[in-house]
Design an enzyme around this catalytic site. Structure first.
Site, PDB file in Angstrom:
ATOM      1  N   SER A 151       0.849  -1.189   0.000  1.00  0.00           N
ATOM      2  CA  SER A 151       0.000   0.000   0.000  1.00  0.00           C
ATOM      3  C   SER A 151       0.885   1.240   0.000  1.00  0.00           C
ATOM      4  CB  SER A 151      -0.848  -0.008   1.272  1.00  0.00           C
ATOM      5  OG  SER A 151      -1.410   1.265   1.490  1.00  0.00           O
ATOM      6  N   TYR A 164      -0.512  -0.811  10.034  1.00  0.00           N
ATOM      7  CA  TYR A 164      -0.744  -1.197   8.637  1.00  0.00           C
ATOM      8  C   TYR A 164       0.469  -0.845   7.768  1.00  0.00           C
ATOM      9  CZ  TYR A 164      -3.353  -1.179   4.139  1.00  0.00           C
ATOM     10  OH  TYR A 164      -3.801  -1.392   2.857  1.00  0.00           O
ATOM     11  N   LYS A 168       2.677  -3.496   5.779  1.00  0.00           N
ATOM     12  CA  LYS A 168       2.686  -3.442   4.317  1.00  0.00           C
ATOM     13  C   LYS A 168       4.100  -3.306   3.759  1.00  0.00           C
ATOM     14  CE  LYS A 168      -1.500  -3.977   2.713  1.00  0.00           C
ATOM     15  NZ  LYS A 168      -1.848  -5.308   2.148  1.00  0.00           N
ATOM     16  N   ARG A 199     -14.716  -1.386   0.040  1.00  0.00           N
ATOM     17  CA  ARG A 199     -15.272  -1.022   1.351  1.00  0.00           C
ATOM     18  C   ARG A 199     -14.172  -0.460   2.255  1.00  0.00           C
ATOM     19  NH1 ARG A 199     -16.203  -6.794   4.422  1.00  0.00           N
ATOM     20  NH2 ARG A 199     -14.003  -7.242   4.623  1.00  0.00           N
TER      21      ARG A 199
HETATM   22  P1  NAD Z   1     -11.748  -5.368   0.864  1.00  0.00           P
HETATM   23  O1  NAD Z   1     -12.073  -5.188   2.310  1.00  0.00           O
HETATM   24  O2  NAD Z   1     -12.843  -5.157  -0.125  1.00  0.00           O
HETATM   25  O3  NAD Z   1     -11.137  -6.802   0.577  1.00  0.00           O
HETATM   26  C1  NAD Z   1     -10.360  -7.519   1.486  1.00  0.00           C
HETATM   27  C2  NAD Z   1     -10.937  -8.913   1.598  1.00  0.00           C
HETATM   28  O4  NAD Z   1     -10.087  -9.701   2.433  1.00  0.00           O
HETATM   29  C3  NAD Z   1     -12.329  -8.945   2.216  1.00  0.00           C
HETATM   30  O5  NAD Z   1     -13.240  -9.580   1.351  1.00  0.00           O
HETATM   31  C4  NAD Z   1     -12.130  -9.710   3.529  1.00  0.00           C
HETATM   32  O6  NAD Z   1     -13.230 -10.501   3.902  1.00  0.00           O
HETATM   33  C5  NAD Z   1     -10.902 -10.546   3.209  1.00  0.00           C
HETATM   34  N1  NAD Z   1     -10.184 -10.961   4.412  1.00  0.00           N
HETATM   35  C6  NAD Z   1      -9.855 -10.193   5.488  1.00  0.00           C
HETATM   36  N2  NAD Z   1      -9.195 -10.918   6.389  1.00  0.00           N
HETATM   37  C7  NAD Z   1      -9.085 -12.167   5.886  1.00  0.00           C
HETATM   38  C8  NAD Z   1      -8.471 -13.356   6.343  1.00  0.00           C
HETATM   39  N3  NAD Z   1      -7.862 -13.410   7.533  1.00  0.00           N
HETATM   40  N4  NAD Z   1      -8.521 -14.451   5.558  1.00  0.00           N
HETATM   41  C9  NAD Z   1      -9.151 -14.417   4.363  1.00  0.00           C
HETATM   42  N5  NAD Z   1      -9.762 -13.317   3.884  1.00  0.00           N
HETATM   43  C10 NAD Z   1      -9.709 -12.207   4.629  1.00  0.00           C
HETATM   44  O7  NAD Z   1     -10.533  -4.372   0.569  1.00  0.00           O
HETATM   45  P2  NAD Z   1      -9.659  -4.102  -0.756  1.00  0.00           P
HETATM   46  O8  NAD Z   1      -9.513  -2.645  -0.852  1.00  0.00           O
HETATM   47  O9  NAD Z   1     -10.148  -4.864  -1.915  1.00  0.00           O
HETATM   48  O10 NAD Z   1      -8.233  -4.644  -0.267  1.00  0.00           O
HETATM   49  C11 NAD Z   1      -7.525  -5.689  -0.889  1.00  0.00           C
HETATM   50  C12 NAD Z   1      -6.049  -5.553  -0.561  1.00  0.00           C
HETATM   51  O11 NAD Z   1      -5.531  -4.364  -1.152  1.00  0.00           O
HETATM   52  C13 NAD Z   1      -5.736  -5.449   0.926  1.00  0.00           C
HETATM   53  O12 NAD Z   1      -4.542  -6.167   1.205  1.00  0.00           O
HETATM   54  C14 NAD Z   1      -5.496  -3.966   1.131  1.00  0.00           C
HETATM   55  O13 NAD Z   1      -4.678  -3.714   2.241  1.00  0.00           O
HETATM   56  C15 NAD Z   1      -4.835  -3.611  -0.176  1.00  0.00           C
HETATM   57  N6  NAD Z   1      -4.927  -2.198  -0.535  1.00  0.00           N
HETATM   58  C16 NAD Z   1      -6.078  -1.662  -0.972  1.00  0.00           C
HETATM   59  C17 NAD Z   1      -6.119  -0.326  -1.335  1.00  0.00           C
HETATM   60  C18 NAD Z   1      -7.338   0.299  -1.889  1.00  0.00           C
HETATM   61  O14 NAD Z   1      -7.253   1.472  -2.325  1.00  0.00           O
HETATM   62  N7  NAD Z   1      -8.465  -0.378  -1.943  1.00  0.00           N
HETATM   63  C19 NAD Z   1      -4.976   0.466  -1.193  1.00  0.00           C
HETATM   64  C20 NAD Z   1      -3.814  -0.111  -0.746  1.00  0.00           C
HETATM   65  C21 NAD Z   1      -3.791  -1.453  -0.435  1.00  0.00           C
END
Ligand code: NAD
Length: 307
Positions: A151, A164, A168, A199
């Site tokens: 991230s 976090y 990361k 979300r």
């Molecule tokens: P999200 O909350 O929609 O998706 C994350 C998913 O991981 C969820 O469906 C959740 O149920 C699942 N999850 C959580 N803990 C778990 C576990 N212990 N075992 C199995 N599943 C588990 O969020 P997202 O934005 O799609 O995030 C996906 C990844 O991208 C994450 O690692 C997040 O840190 C990273 N990220 C996202 C953004 C962004 O802008 N959305 C930015 C930087 C990093």
């Protein structure tokens, strides 16, 4: 025109694939012929609760479109069970997308041990556990593609995310060492820092911005990096809203103090503007520990003659 990038016969594990970025990755790989393990624990974005529904909905969508997928509801902390699901259903694991994640945002002054630990567990230990279980299979096959998810918060820091951002950046180091160790067995590991509406981001970004940040604008990079024809390994990419760019370290030319003289903080102060100068045309981009050491080693020769 060049041929389409296909994944027929390949088996992909996508963790946290019940929503957001993971769902987009899972749907895309299935559409291009891969068999997909849709893993999701189905809890809240802060890690509370569990449900089979998140993964089931994505599996149904893939199957309805004629694709191949199975659900797995284990936590990434039980990575061996996720890999077992893949082996039982499809007999191999070619690609692992470590995507599952949660947030426990709080200022550092208020952070509890539990908030610190849980973030490390899911992001770092989770990626470790899934990858560790898939690794021997990939080594035996002499084929593997791994994507980890970092991230901007990890790369640059972010207020309220000491847990976090630390976790990361750990994922980046993990990626770079796996890239070195996996290379001889044709296992390539890269890491993405995505930005997308999910979300996780819907509460911190305005709706018009979220509308431009589709997860589907992140996934094609993941697909490209995971293709058998792609040789990229050990790299960091920032990706979102259609922008895709590679990131690397940059170091100033610095200053070499004589190795045979006592080094004082006043000496550092005197040379400070040189130490932090990125504009003098002497910057380097070390890409390995040995390249990093080069300037240090070169200074072994920096002996000042006695006057
Ligand atoms: P999200 O909350 O929609 O998706 C994350 C998913 O991981 C969820 O469906 C959740 O149920 C699942 N999850 C959580 N803990 C778990 C576990 N212990 N075992 C199995 N599943 C588990 O969020 P997202 O934005 O799609 O995030 C996906 C990844 O991208 C994450 O690692 C997040 O840190 C990273 N990220 C996202 C953004 C962004 O802008 N959305 C930015 C930087 C990093």
């Amino acid at each position: 025109m060049a041929s389409d990038l296909r994944f027929d016969g390949r088996v992909v594990i996508v963790t946290g694939a019940g929503g957001g970025l993971g769902k987009s990755h899972a749907l895309a790989f299935a559409k291009r012929g891969a068999s997909v393990v849709v893993n999701d624990l189905g809890g809240s974005h802060t890690g509370e609760g569990a449900s089979t529904r998140a993964a089931d909905v994505v599996v149904e969508e893939i199957r309805a479109a004629g694709g191949k997928a199975v659900a797995n509801y284990d936590s990434v902390l039980d990575g061996d069970k996720i890999v077992e699901t893949a082996m039982k259903a499809f007999g191999r694991v070619d690609i692992v997308i470590n995507n599952a994640g949660i947030l426990k945002d709080v200022s550092f002054a208020r952070m509890t041990d539990q908030q610190w630990d849980l973030i490390f567990k899911v992001h770092v230990e989770g990626a470790y556990k899934v990858t560790r279980a898939a690794w021997p299979i990939m080594r035996k096959q002499k084929y593997g593609r791994i994507i980890n998810t970092t991230s901007a918060a990890g790369l640059y820091g972010n207020f309220g995310q000491a847990n976090y951002s630390a976790a990361k950046l750990a994922v980046v180091g993990f990626t770079q060492t796996l890239a070195l160790e996996g290379k001889k067995d044709n296992i390539h590991t890269n890491v993405i820092a995505p930005i997308a509406a999910s979300r996780m981001t819907e509460t911190i970004m305005p709706p018009d911005m979220l509308a431009s940040l589709k997860p589907e604008m992140v996934t094609p990079l993941v697909e490209y990096l995971c293709h058998e024809g792609t040789t990229e390994n050990g790299s960091i990419f920032e990706v979102g809203a259609g922008f895709v760019g590679k990131l690397r370290w940059e170091r100033t030319g610095g200053h070499g103090f004589p190795i045979n003289k006592e080094l004082l903080p006043e000496d550092v102060r005197e040379k400070w503007s040189k130490i932090i100068d990125f504009t003098d045309g002497r910057t380097t981009h070390p890409a390995s520990t040995s390249q990093s050491m080069e300037s240090v080693m070169a200074n072994f020769e920096n002996v000042q003659e006695e006057k």
